[in-house]
Design a protein around this motif. Structure first.
Motif, PDB file in Angstrom:
ATOM      1  N   VAL A 283      -5.618  -3.424  45.206  1.00 48.56           N
ATOM      2  CA  VAL A 283      -6.834  -4.134  44.495  1.00 48.56           C
ATOM      3  C   VAL A 283      -7.805  -4.593  45.316  1.00 48.56           C
ATOM      4  O   VAL A 283      -9.143  -4.818  45.064  1.00 48.56           O
ATOM      5  CB  VAL A 283      -6.346  -5.442  43.845  1.00 48.56           C
ATOM      6  N   MET A 284      -7.734  -4.449  46.680  1.00 47.35           N
ATOM      7  CA  MET A 284      -8.882  -4.683  47.711  1.00 47.35           C
ATOM      8  C   MET A 284      -8.791  -3.779  48.624  1.00 47.35           C
ATOM      9  O   MET A 284      -8.469  -3.718  49.931  1.00 47.35           O
ATOM     10  CB  MET A 284      -8.417  -6.038  48.357  1.00 47.35           C
ATOM     11  N   PRO A 285      -9.340  -2.452  48.358  1.00 46.10           N
ATOM     12  CA  PRO A 285      -9.281  -1.336  49.357  1.00 46.10           C
ATOM     13  C   PRO A 285     -10.285  -1.443  50.370  1.00 46.10           C
ATOM     14  O   PRO A 285     -10.071  -0.871  51.395  1.00 46.10           O
ATOM     15  CB  PRO A 285      -9.647  -0.118  48.335  1.00 46.10           C
ATOM     16  N   GLU A 286     -11.395  -2.694  50.212  1.00 43.24           N
ATOM     17  CA  GLU A 286     -12.324  -2.690  51.148  1.00 43.24           C
ATOM     18  C   GLU A 286     -11.830  -3.342  52.538  1.00 43.24           C
ATOM     19  O   GLU A 286     -12.529  -3.137  53.475  1.00 43.24           O
ATOM     20  CB  GLU A 286     -13.395  -3.637  50.359  1.00 43.24           C
ATOM     21  N   TRP A 287     -10.474  -3.818  52.629  1.00 39.43           N
ATOM     22  CA  TRP A 287     -10.052  -4.492  53.360  1.00 39.43           C
ATOM     23  C   TRP A 287      -9.745  -3.386  54.628  1.00 39.43           C
ATOM     24  O   TRP A 287      -9.325  -3.763  55.671  1.00 39.43           O
ATOM     25  CB  TRP A 287      -8.657  -5.074  53.260  1.00 39.43           C
ATOM     26  N   TYR A 288      -9.580  -2.200  54.209  1.00 33.64           N
ATOM     27  CA  TYR A 288      -9.045  -1.057  54.899  1.00 33.64           C
ATOM     28  C   TYR A 288      -9.981  -0.103  55.234  1.00 33.64           C
ATOM     29  O   TYR A 288      -9.832   1.009  55.547  1.00 33.64           O
ATOM     30  CB  TYR A 288      -7.701  -0.557  54.243  1.00 33.64           C
ATOM     31  N   ALA A 289     -11.423  -0.377  55.231  1.00 36.57           N
ATOM     32  CA  ALA A 289     -12.411   0.739  55.416  1.00 36.57           C
ATOM     33  C   ALA A 289     -12.706   0.811  57.157  1.00 36.57           C
ATOM     34  O   ALA A 289     -13.120  -0.119  57.526  1.00 36.57           O
ATOM     35  CB  ALA A 289     -13.867   0.140  54.670  1.00 36.57           C
ATOM     36  N   CYS A 290     -12.274   1.837  57.455  1.00 38.70           N
ATOM     37  CA  CYS A 290     -12.400   2.076  58.960  1.00 38.70           C
ATOM     38  C   CYS A 290     -12.547   3.616  58.912  1.00 38.70           C
ATOM     39  O   CYS A 290     -12.164   4.434  58.043  1.00 38.70           O
ATOM     40  CB  CYS A 290     -11.441   1.548  59.553  1.00 38.70           C
ATOM     41  N   CYS A 291     -12.875   4.180  60.077  1.00 41.07           N
ATOM     42  CA  CYS A 291     -13.051   5.655  60.279  1.00 41.07           C
ATOM     43  C   CYS A 291     -12.356   6.002  61.645  1.00 41.07           C
ATOM     44  O   CYS A 291     -12.875   5.427  62.732  1.00 41.07           O
ATOM     45  CB  CYS A 291     -14.433   6.235  60.386  1.00 41.07           C
ATOM     46  N   PRO A 292     -11.717   6.718  61.729  1.00 40.56           N
ATOM     47  CA  PRO A 292     -11.001   7.718  60.553  1.00 40.56           C
ATOM     48  C   PRO A 292     -10.062   6.670  59.528  1.00 40.56           C
ATOM     49  O   PRO A 292     -10.006   5.466  59.869  1.00 40.56           O
ATOM     50  CB  PRO A 292      -9.758   8.446  61.325  1.00 40.56           C
ATOM     51  N   PRO A 293      -9.734   6.981  58.566  1.00 34.86           N
ATOM     52  CA  PRO A 293      -9.275   6.243  57.598  1.00 34.86           C
ATOM     53  C   PRO A 293      -7.776   6.334  57.618  1.00 34.86           C
ATOM     54  O   PRO A 293      -7.183   7.085  58.466  1.00 34.86           O
ATOM     55  CB  PRO A 293      -9.566   7.115  56.054  1.00 34.86           C
ATOM     56  N   MET A 294      -7.019   5.432  57.005  1.00 32.56           N
ATOM     57  CA  MET A 294      -5.519   5.518  56.752  1.00 32.56           C
ATOM     58  C   MET A 294      -4.978   6.832  56.445  1.00 32.56           C
ATOM     59  O   MET A 294      -5.772   7.424  55.593  1.00 32.56           O
ATOM     60  CB  MET A 294      -4.956   4.316  56.019  1.00 32.56           C
ATOM     61  N   ARG A 295      -3.876   7.336  56.934  1.00 26.40           N
ATOM     62  CA  ARG A 295      -3.391   8.676  56.403  1.00 26.40           C
ATOM     63  C   ARG A 295      -2.268   8.670  55.675  1.00 26.40           C
ATOM     64  O   ARG A 295      -1.587   7.343  55.392  1.00 26.40           O
ATOM     65  CB  ARG A 295      -3.169   9.355  57.802  1.00 26.40           C
ATOM     66  N   SER A 296      -1.658   9.566  55.351  1.00 22.24           N
ATOM     67  CA  SER A 296      -0.105   9.653  54.624  1.00 22.24           C
ATOM     68  C   SER A 296       0.771   8.926  55.223  1.00 22.24           C
ATOM     69  O   SER A 296       0.848   8.853  56.298  1.00 22.24           O
ATOM     70  CB  SER A 296       0.055  11.133  53.984  1.00 22.24           C
TER      71      SER A 296
END
Length: 483
Positions: A283-296
């Protein structure tokens, strides 16, 4: 002047990356004066802290922090007072920030001098990386000036066209200069044409919100960029350090290069070891905005395996202190929103917890944790007197119980923002006492602000430091024989 030392950490198990022993640590004038066998009496001191039953490790070295960082129209909300305080709360006693030009008008040298001035407010020690975005005839001279200032590494981005990206010609030329100046090349490796094309395809389909971030920056983009950069480093003979590697494939490329004799290093971050791309469906994907992104989840598990087998040389926070209002302003378009996570304070317990999980029911070696948390970053970044508990080294020390668990409360942290990507998670291995330059700054009484006493740490040349301070097994001091 009294001959009585200011501090003794008594009866602890002293853990370095290469072994442990039971000892009293005697601290005098901000440095470790001696280690006395714990079988003997506790030396007299102005203050004695009993560490019986607990571990004492070197203060952490976070080789990848962004403090008061300006990127486009966004600026992180922290300053050196805030970030250094949070670092100390988290057991980190030295941070390395970046002098990244704020725009095309600021030169690499000006960016470093600006950050050195801001760092006067730091509560812990600070070192700096330079950064080059574009090449001109002044760059060799500027890099010489950086080296004279004690800045012996330069970061370049292979992506972010129009802002921080350096083209291939610039990267290769800077690598040559860093070889000449006995320095280290830092690389943010993501293949820009792949990312730009993939992002545009998602934008064309209307899938450009933060919930789609992980799909716009594929693992292939990171691994292709690492491979290309390693080729340039091999061609120039430049030591190269890859920041925030998020895939086992990227780490394996570095491992293969090292097997051929290249000086190449892998860094990862706590969030890549513990969070997976399911967070973008939260519900809060903006908490995890970084580059590179999270992976599988599969990639995260394989990355932890690389950490467990020693293929990763440092774990750094990549601390970037935006708040949720900044994140949410353009969460509808990942091309416009700021990327980066706060993490300097939680690096210690997240990393330790990830290493315990990677042990798969076995016991994670605290020595291995010390290597990626303190010793490795200090050695690779040529920081004198850091990352090791030994006579003559700085008295940067952390007492902790590796079994202590706490639940992360993002609102109770000290990083100057209003969230943590680890909020609500139970983590193991928190600092109980933190000593920075001989001063007790964290204990059961909370934080004891030492004021703006942090020192700027000039770094040694890369090969100079490696040759002088890398202790092979057969030549380590006898007091550090494993027990």
């Amino acid at each position: 002047m009294s001959d009585t030392p200011e501090l003794v950490i008594a009866n602890g198990t002293v853990v370095n990356s290469f072994g442990r022993r039971h000892a009293h640590i005697v601290v005098r004038e901000g440095r470790i004066d001696q280690l006395v066998d714990a079988a003997g009496p506790v030396p007299a001191a102005t203050r004695v802290i009993d560490a019986a039953g607990r571990l004492v490790i070197p203060g952490g070295v976070d080789g990848h922090c962004h403090v008061a960082q300006v990127t486009g129209r966004f600026r992180t909300l922290d300053d050196y007072r805030t970030t250094s305080t949070a670092a100390l709360w988290g057991g980190t006693t030295t941070i390395i920030d970046f002098g990244i030009p704020r725009d095309a008008r600021e030169t690499p040298l000006e960016a470093i001098l600006h950050k050195k001035e801001l760092a006067r407010e730091s509560r812990c020690d600070v070192a700096l990386h330079g950064s080059v975005v574009s090449w001109d005839e002044t760059v060799p001279w500027q890099l010489e000036q950086l080296a004279a200032e004690g800045v012996r590494s330069v970061k370049m981005y292979t992506t972010n066209r129009g802002s921080t990206m350096a083209d291939g010609d610039t990267i290769l030329k800077v690598m040559r200069e860093m070889v000449r100046l006995d320095g280290l090349t830092y690389i943010h490796a993501e293949h820009d044409p792949i990312i730009a094309d993939c992002t545009q395809q998602h934008a064309d389909d209307g899938r450009i919100g933060v919930e789609h971030l992980h799909r716009t920056r594929p693992e292939l983009a990171e691994e292709v960029s690492v491979k290309e950069t390693l080729a340039m480093a091999e061609y120039t003979g430049a030591p190269v350090y890859f920041v925030h590697q998020s895939t086992p494939g990227a780490v394996d490329l570095v491992t293969e290069a090292r097997s051929r004799g290249q000086e190449a290093y892998s860094e990862t971050c706590p969030h890549y070891l513990t969070l997976d791309d399911s967070v973008y469906g939260s519900v809060m994907p903006e908490w995890y905005a970084c580059c590179p992104p999270m992976r599988s989840p599969q990639t995260v598990a394989a990355l932890r395996e690389r950490l467990a087998n020693g293929a990763i040389h440092a774990v750094a926070s990549d601390h970037s202190c935006y708040d949720l209002s900044q994140k949410r302003e353009r969460a509808d378009d990942i091309r416009e929103m700021p990327h980066g996570l706060p993490g300097v304070e939680t690096r210690m317990p997240v990393t330790f917890t990830a290493m315990m999980e990677a042990a798969r029911g076995g016991e994670a070696r605290v020595e291995d944790f010390v290597e990626v948390f303190a010793a490795g970053p200090a050695r690779i970044n040529a920081l004198p007197r850091k990352g090791t508990i030994a006579p003559g080294f700085d008295a940067d020390l952390v007492i902790f119980d590796p079994a202590e668990e706490r639940v992360v409360d993002g609102a109770a942290l000290h990083m100057g923002t209003d969230f943590s990507p680890f909020d609500g998670r139970t983590l193991t291995g928190w600092p109980a006492v933190v000593v920075s330059a001989g001063r007790v700054v964290v204990d059961s009484g909370g934080f004891h602000d030492p004021g703006p006493v942090g020192s700027f740490v000039p770094r040694n040349g890369f090969t100079e430091h490696r040759d002088a301070l890398s202790w092979p097994q057969e030549s380590r001091p006898a007091v550090y024989a494993a027990s």
